[in-house]
Design a protein around this motif. Structure first.
Motif, PDB file in Angstrom:
ATOM      1  N   ALA A  67     -52.931  12.365  30.000  1.00 43.16           N
ATOM      2  CA  ALA A  67     -51.508  12.128  30.248  1.00 43.16           C
ATOM      3  C   ALA A  67     -50.797  11.871  28.925  1.00 43.16           C
ATOM      4  O   ALA A  67     -51.272  11.120  28.079  1.00 43.16           O
ATOM      5  N   GLU A  68     -49.636  12.488  28.743  1.00 44.01           N
ATOM      6  CA  GLU A  68     -48.817  12.296  27.550  1.00 44.01           C
ATOM      7  C   GLU A  68     -47.356  12.183  27.973  1.00 44.01           C
ATOM      8  O   GLU A  68     -46.848  13.044  28.688  1.00 44.01           O
ATOM      9  N   GLU A  69     -46.690  11.105  27.519  1.00 46.60           N
ATOM     10  CA  GLU A  69     -45.313  10.861  27.955  1.00 46.60           C
ATOM     11  C   GLU A  69     -44.267  11.576  27.116  1.00 46.60           C
ATOM     12  O   GLU A  69     -43.123  11.728  27.535  1.00 46.60           O
ATOM     13  N   TYR A  70     -44.647  12.030  25.901  1.00 45.72           N
ATOM     14  CA  TYR A  70     -43.647  12.666  25.039  1.00 45.72           C
ATOM     15  C   TYR A  70     -44.021  14.124  24.768  1.00 45.72           C
ATOM     16  O   TYR A  70     -43.590  15.017  25.484  1.00 45.72           O
ATOM     17  N   GLU A  98     -47.823  15.349  32.383  1.00 49.97           N
ATOM     18  CA  GLU A  98     -46.674  14.865  31.635  1.00 49.97           C
ATOM     19  C   GLU A  98     -46.136  13.595  32.280  1.00 49.97           C
ATOM     20  O   GLU A  98     -45.874  13.558  33.484  1.00 49.97           O
ATOM     21  N   GLY A  99     -45.994  12.549  31.464  1.00 48.69           N
ATOM     22  CA  GLY A  99     -45.461  11.301  31.985  1.00 48.69           C
ATOM     23  C   GLY A  99     -46.197  10.103  31.416  1.00 48.69           C
ATOM     24  O   GLY A  99     -47.269  10.244  30.807  1.00 48.69           O
ATOM     25  N   ARG A 100     -45.628   8.948  31.611  1.00 48.39           N
ATOM     26  CA  ARG A 100     -46.221   7.710  31.102  1.00 48.39           C
ATOM     27  C   ARG A 100     -47.221   7.170  32.116  1.00 48.39           C
ATOM     28  O   ARG A 100     -46.890   6.944  33.279  1.00 48.39           O
ATOM     29  N   VAL A 122     -49.017   8.034  37.173  1.00 45.20           N
ATOM     30  CA  VAL A 122     -48.182   8.839  36.282  1.00 45.20           C
ATOM     31  C   VAL A 122     -47.164   9.597  37.125  1.00 45.20           C
ATOM     32  O   VAL A 122     -47.539  10.344  38.031  1.00 45.20           O
ATOM     33  N   ALA A 123     -45.897   9.380  36.826  1.00 44.10           N
ATOM     34  CA  ALA A 123     -44.818  10.091  37.517  1.00 44.10           C
ATOM     35  C   ALA A 123     -44.975  10.024  39.039  1.00 44.10           C
ATOM     36  O   ALA A 123     -44.791  11.017  39.752  1.00 44.10           O
ATOM     37  N   THR A 148     -52.894   5.662  22.862  1.00 40.96           N
ATOM     38  CA  THR A 148     -51.431   5.770  22.870  1.00 40.96           C
ATOM     39  C   THR A 148     -50.789   5.603  21.497  1.00 40.96           C
ATOM     40  O   THR A 148     -49.565   5.678  21.372  1.00 40.96           O
TER      41      THR A 148
END
Length: 460
Positions: free
Chosen positions: A34-37, A112-114, A125-126, A139
């Motif tokens: 998972a990656e938020e950016y 995608e998301g925190r 996540v999301a 992170t």
């Protein structure tokens, strides 16, 4: 039915997290990342890679100047900041795509998301929840926001420096670490009137003293203004858009832009670590053991979020050790000794092992070999910038415990020197190695007599 949705869930799609996720997936493990950016993390998106591209751009000023001494005649020069930013953005987008693609080709699920912990084995996540047998936190870190500084909202950090709408005419950079020093050289090379403000007595704390002093002198000779033992206490925006900085010393300075480069803090806020029972330190860093394992047995953490050594190659190495420990039944401790590193200043600093100051605290007697000279490439150009090379040797064992270089291509030298120092070579190996002539690096193997000795911390 499997007890968990995934064998491994990786929180963070930077260099360390992607390496761990990709190789675990290639082993046949069920992996989610998972990656938020943006995939690639700080190094690829707004760190090492774009910074090095900016370093290259800023060096052309001196290249053009030096060319005339070699017989070249150059016409009118013009630098276009928007072109550099656009080309940089295109390259970063390409690299980001490669990181994501390589994960997916290996069989990992990219999300995608925190990601936030719900419990020790569950992350959300999301709006979607995943359970995992093992969880890796990668992170990274972020620029210190310096929230206590009045007027902080008018300043930028290294994150914003890569996306400025226009190049400022003048800039103040607060900080004395490698990020502050590198950006000071970048902006100056691009024609910006640059001031570096640092609270310490000398820039680049923890680096060897000769490197620190030598770089300071070289930067000032280029026209970079350096103010040590001072800090910015307040920033106010004036009617014309310029920024007025009040210094602790009582002075007031006006700049088009002010950049804060006063360290980086681990990205642990809002991760739900309490729900997972993961312990953190005073700076918010995740506490881990020698294997990168947290106090919760199935949760690991690597990279800047652990605040051990904040360097991209270190995070990648920690990821490899994690894989050996968690999935290959080969417990592997992370070795943080003798890490080669570079400061992409102008001139560069390349270093591996102990500084003279650190070695003097550890060994009873040292032999110091030091050479200072003007490199051949500067002679016809008329440039007076000097290269400094230094070997720090334990007199008792003759082992070379530190090598430090200030000068062109110092970073490239440090990478290769790192192998020798890691192998524990003695000064005798350096002495018996034939030089490559003519090179600057040959000085490393032709310094036969100590410049001076250090006994019990005192030069003799």
């Amino acid at each position: 039915m499997a007890e968990f949705d995934l064998d491994l869930f990786v929180i963070g799609g930077g260099s360390g997290g992607v390496r761990a996720g990709r190789l675990a997936a290639a082993m046949g493990k069920r992996v989610g990342v998972a990656e938020e950016y943006r995939f690639g993390g700080t190094c690829v998106v707004r760190g090492c890679v774009p910074k090095k591209l900016f370093v290259y751009a800023s060096q052309f000023t001196e290249h053009f100047e030096d060319a005339t001494g070699y017989g070249w005649r150059l016409g009118e020069r013009h630098f276009d900041w928007p072109t550099l930013v656009a080309n940089k953005d295109r390259e970063i987008a390409r690299l980001e795509g490669l990181y994501r693609t390589n994960l997916e080709k290996a069989g990992a699920l990219t999300i995608e998301g925190r990601a936030v912990f719900v419990d020790p084995h569950t992350v959300e996540v999301a709006g979607k929840r995943f359970t995992a047998e093992k969880i890796l936190i990668a992170t990274g870190a972020r620029p210190n926001p310096h929230e206590a500084l009045p007027g902080r909202e008018h300043c930028i950090t290294s994150n914003e420096a890569f996306h400025l709408a226009e190049l400022p005419r003048s800039i103040a950079i607060e900080g004395g670490g490698y990020i502050a020093v590198e950006f000071a050289n970048i902006f100056h090379g691009l024609g910006v009137e640059t001031t570096l403000i640092y609270r310490g007595k000398e820039i680049l704390s923890r680096f060897d003293g000769d490197m620190r002093r030598g770089l300071h002198e070289a930067m000032e000779a280029k026209g970079i203004r350096i103010i040590c033992q001072d800090i910015i206490q307040r920033v106010e925006k004036r009617a014309d858009g310029t920024l007025e900085a009040t210094l602790k010393s009582g002075g007031m300075e006006t700049y088009d832009q002010i950049m804060l480069a006063i360290g980086r803090v681990p990205n642990t806020n809002g991760l739900g670590l309490d729900a997972a029972g993961v312990e953190t330190g005073v700076r918010g860093e995740i506490l881990v053991d020698e294997y990168s394992r947290t106090n919760v047995g199935h949760i690991w953490a690597i990279g800047d979020v652990t605040d051990r050594v904040q360097l991209t190659p270190v995070a990648i190495h920690e990821a490899m050790c994690f894989l050996e420990t968690a999935f290959k039944d080969n417990p592997t401790k992370v070795d943080h000794a003798d890490i080669a590193t570079a400061v992409f200043s102008q001139p560069e600093v390349g270093t591996v092992g102990l500084s003279e100051e650190a070695a003097a605290e550890r060994f009873e007697e040292l032999e110091i070999y030091r050479a200072s000279f003007r490199p051949m490439r500067h002679t016809l150009a008329g440039r007076h910038e000097r290269t400094i090379m230094k070997l720090v040797v334990d007199a008792a064992s003759r082992r070379v415990v530190g090598v430090h270089v200030l000068g062109p291509d110092a970073g490239e030298m440090a990478q290769l020197l790192g192998i020798s120092i890691k192998a524990g070579v003695t000064k005798d190996f350096f002495d018996s190695t034939m030089a490559v002539h003519p090179t600057a690096a040959e000085e490393l193997v032709t310094m036969y007599q100590p410049t001076y000795r250090v006994r019990n911390g005192e030069r003799i």
